[in-house]
Design an enzyme around this catalytic site. Sequence first.
Site, PDB file in Angstrom:
ATOM      1  N   PHE A 113       0.833  -1.201   0.000  1.00  9.14           N
ATOM      2  CA  PHE A 113       0.000   0.000   0.000  1.00  9.14           C
ATOM      3  C   PHE A 113       0.869   1.253   0.000  1.00  9.14           C
ATOM      4  O   PHE A 113       1.876   1.315   0.719  1.00  9.14           O
ATOM      5  CB  PHE A 113      -0.867   0.063   1.267  1.00  9.14           C
ATOM      6  CG  PHE A 113      -1.811  -1.076   1.466  1.00  9.14           C
ATOM      7  CD1 PHE A 113      -3.129  -0.994   1.026  1.00  9.14           C
ATOM      8  CD2 PHE A 113      -1.405  -2.232   2.128  1.00  9.14           C
ATOM      9  CE1 PHE A 113      -4.020  -2.034   1.245  1.00  9.14           C
ATOM     10  CE2 PHE A 113      -2.287  -3.274   2.352  1.00  9.14           C
ATOM     11  CZ  PHE A 113      -3.601  -3.190   1.896  1.00  9.14           C
ATOM     12  N   ASP A 114       0.467   2.248  -0.758  1.00 11.20           N
ATOM     13  CA  ASP A 114       0.966   3.593  -0.560  1.00 11.20           C
ATOM     14  C   ASP A 114       0.304   4.145   0.708  1.00 11.20           C
ATOM     15  O   ASP A 114      -0.662   3.569   1.216  1.00 11.20           O
ATOM     16  CB  ASP A 114       0.613   4.443  -1.786  1.00 11.20           C
ATOM     17  CG  ASP A 114       1.084   5.880  -1.662  1.00 11.20           C
ATOM     18  OD1 ASP A 114       2.117   6.115  -1.000  1.00 11.20           O
ATOM     19  OD2 ASP A 114       0.418   6.769  -2.218  1.00 11.20           O
ATOM     20  N   GLY A 115       0.819   5.261   1.211  1.00 14.38           N
ATOM     21  CA  GLY A 115       0.259   5.826   2.427  1.00 14.38           C
ATOM     22  C   GLY A 115      -0.823   6.854   2.165  1.00 14.38           C
ATOM     23  O   GLY A 115      -2.016   6.569   2.246  1.00 14.38           O
TER      24      GLY A 115
END
Length: 384
Positions: free
Chosen positions: A229-231
Amino acid sequence: MSLDPVQVMKGQDPMPNTCPAASNGDSKAPWDDSKEIHDNVGSTKKPKSGPVRRARKVEGGIFFPKPENAVTIAVSSRVLFRTEKEQKVFEQKGIEEYLRYQVEHENEPFAPGPAFPFVKALEAVNSRLRELYPESEELFDIVLVTYNHAHVGVRLINTINYHNLFIERFCMTGGSSPIGYLKAWHTNLYLSADAEKVQEALAEGIAAATMFMPEKQIEVSETQLRVAFDGDAVLFSDESERIFKAHGLDKFFEHERENENRLLDHGPLKGFLELLGKLQKKFYAKGHRLDCPIRTYLVTARSAASSGIRALKTLRAWGLETDEALFLAGAPKGPMLEKIRPHIYFDDQMFHVEGAVEMGAIAAHVPYGIAQKYPHKKSTNAGK
């Protein structure tokens, strides 16, 4: 590099994103021109017989988890399988010839699409969960969602059996929007090739992303589900990204330092990470932390010292964690994802999706937040 969903194979040209509602696949968008989908298009051979799939029997019946108890993953036919050749038939000859073609070729299985390894990994996790918790309904439940007419269902079923997939729930809408059905299924994640429908799902509070097919796909684990996941604007809100877009990198760092003890709001994929963590804890409870078949990653362009602490404190306050956290300080994400080899990577910026695809990783775009209005440029060293 510019990507269109499920349209990254070498030699393909992007096509306009318009077509009648009763088209193929799961999308109103036209199919992509394709190198191939079957080696022998004219063949009418039946699919090769694979291992016979069996639903789990419980007290004389067949065990399927109730949608409200399961982690429901809705996957469109265009991302689970490769349907470019059929799209071309529709575009050139129309819906009636397309339906006739599908019936004539219903014994020819579709080739795997970008979501295929992800679905296989979900099934591998389910197998382990059933071993440890035979009566539990806390499983991944996969729903195939397609714009297709019911006539195409036979070919889809034959393909599922050929590839030995355990998918019993279908939603064939005949050109209608699937969003209402997604809500009825209690869908926790929707993967599609139709960016417009993905945006509709997000607007209804359903975690969703548009998938992309790498030209050359890296090998992924068959026994461990890996999700990256990106943040910002994925797990978290786009609050900090808005500061960066409006005021630049220095103001972004200043804002994060001043607010490091104030939690970030949740993003569209926070709930999915939460569900993955819940299933991980079931394995931990049985002594399988070190060989857990689910592994999660945070891969963010944030810097660790200057802006990473707020992200970590937010996850901790939520009671969530990722197995690994990579703070890249603006460095390209593609090389890291090549090493991780995720079954899927979620990012809100097409710039990072393109970088992942270039390295052979399967990436999914989450069209959420301020980055959709102000796309990232390669010359910019983003803090996000």
